[in-house]
Design a protein around this motif. Structure first.
Motif, PDB file in Angstrom:
ATOM      1  N   LEU A  16      64.594  55.495  18.966  1.00 34.00           N
ATOM      2  CA  LEU A  16      64.388  55.920  17.581  1.00 34.00           C
ATOM      3  C   LEU A  16      65.718  56.419  17.044  1.00 34.00           C
TER       4      LEU A  16
ATOM      5  N   SER B 261      62.862  61.586  11.437  1.00 35.19           N
ATOM      6  CA  SER B 261      61.883  60.802  12.202  1.00 35.19           C
ATOM      7  C   SER B 261      61.762  61.325  13.632  1.00 35.19           C
ATOM      8  N   THR B 294      58.549  56.634  11.887  1.00 29.35           N
ATOM      9  CA  THR B 294      59.547  55.893  11.115  1.00 29.35           C
ATOM     10  C   THR B 294      58.970  55.437   9.771  1.00 29.35           C
TER      11      THR B 294
END
Lengths: 89, 319
Positions: A16, B261, B294
């Motif tokens: 991520l 995020s 996200t």
């Protein structure tokens, strides 16, 4: 004798924002790791030596061998303390 | 050990054909069937829930470290490949084998007689684990949709104001899915959240904010229970979240702070603790949480009195 490192089989990884997230199913703990840490943990799906991990960082980043070795040492120490690795002597 | 009873199986076809219920006790079967009808899970595959009344508690030996949740213990991971659920309030145990779409529940007559508690604590947990086989992963969260069509997901603990906000928003006409039991799933490139339809459970203070005489009192829980429809809202079966709120209740004026995020993912993992169970399913669950973090913008929100007095202020806080 050379140590060989493998990531713990109960780890689950995901990426991520160019960083890694690690979930340990055994301890149910959650960690975040840097991009280089994620590269190392991905490599550790198969057993690797310290020298192989240093070479991996040298391939990926523009750093000196000493800096790469220091980074790998620190990362392995932290992972080991959190039970994220299997180490075979 | 073999149960001594001779079973007469009752097969209950719930309204949604996606959970096939078999039960050897007709009264319990009717009750569980009604519950499954009520929560309206439109699963992508058919799952089986098989309840067997036994004369004595049949609990297989399982030395794995338990994952404790209120009133249940869950055991998963090596050396077995199954997941086991033990009810701590009575003699009931469930097993779901790896890659199986069937949950096998053994329970005594005494446990079956406590139907409401059995369903709300034990069978609820069994269902959460069973629907993972359909790619649905549980999250403690409320869901709603605002007037602009934005999907909202509100996560937090039992004192985080989820139910009160869900009820207040429903009373202002926002479609609401659930105040607590949400399931993440993939729909094309997006993560959607399916709601288990149920009554929003409100403590006295939250219920009084509604200024409506609706719902039913649940004596054991000491709460008022209201369906979203009773509050004037449509029920929202699923939503694609655009906004994630991680809430807590505070004394001061409400405020919201946008988070990254990564921070949102850490929060989502916290409120979706099942992610760490069952190695075969954990990666898919973790990836769903990552994609949700996200896809939507996350905020840490302190819910103050001003927001409870005027829930529409939420749209000012999160424009």
């Amino acid at each position: 004798m050379t140590s060989r490192y493998t990531r713990h089989p109960e780890l689950r990884l995901t990426e991520l924002e160019d960083e890694g997230v690690v979930l340990h199913l055994g301890t149910r703990k959650y960690f975040s790791v840097s991009e280089s840490g994620l590269i190392i943990l991905n490599a550790l799906e198969a057993a690797c030596t310290f020298e192989e991990l240093v070479a991996l960082l040298l391939d990926e980043y523009d750093v000196s061998p000493e800096e790469a070795a220091d980074s790998v040492t620190e990362f392995l120490d932290r992972c080991s303390a959190s039970n994220l690795l299997i180490i075979e002597e | 050990m073999t149960p001594a009873r001779v079973f007469v199986w009752c097969i209950f076809q719930v309204m949604s054909p996606k959970i096939r219920l078999q039960c050897s006790d007709s009264e319990l079967g009717k009750y569980v069937s009604t519950w499954l009808d009520e929560i309206r899970l439109d699963l992508p595959i058919t799952l089986d829930l098989r309840l067997t009344i036994v004369d004595s508690a049949f609990i297989p030996e399982d030395n794995r470290v338990p994952f404790r949740q209120p009133r249940v213990e869950i055991r998963s991971g090596p050396p077995l490949r199954s997941v086991g659920v033990l009810w701590l309030m009575g003699a009931a145990h469930a097993v779901i084998e790896a890659k199986s779409t069937e949950a096998r529940v053994s329970l005594t007559t005494e446990a079956a007689a406590r139907r409401e508690e059995l369903v709300s604590t034990f069978l609820h947990t069994v269902l959460v684990l069973l629907v993972r086989r359909a790619g649905w992963h549980h999250l403690h969260a409320a869901t709603a949709q605002d007037s602009r069509g934005r999907g909202w997901l509100v996560a937090g603990d039992a004192r985080a104001g989820k139910s009160t906000m869900a009820a207040l928003l429903a009373s202002r006409g926002w479609p609401v899915g659930t105040d607590d039991t949400a399931f993440l799933a993939r729909r094309g490139e997006h993560v959607v959240v399916h709601a288990a339809r149920g009554r929003i459970a409100l403590r006295h203070g939250g219920y009084m904010l509604l200024s409506q005489n609706v719902g039913a009192r649940h004596e054991r829980r000491g709460k008022m229970l209201c369906f979203p429809e009773e509050l004037g809202a449509a029920w929202l079966p699923s939503v694609k979240p655009d906004v994630l709120l991680f809430t807590r209740v505070g004394d001061r004026r409400s405020n919201a702070t946008a988070i990254t995020s990564r921070e949102a993912l850490a929060e989502l993992v916290r409120w979706s603790a099942w992610v760490a169970l069952e190695a075969d399913l954990a990666q898919d669950h973790l990836n769903l949480l990552r994609d949700l973090a996200t896809q939507a913008q996350g905020y840490r929100v302190t819910l103050g009195r001003d927001l409870f007095d005027d829930p529409m202020r939420l749209e000012e806080l999160i424009p």
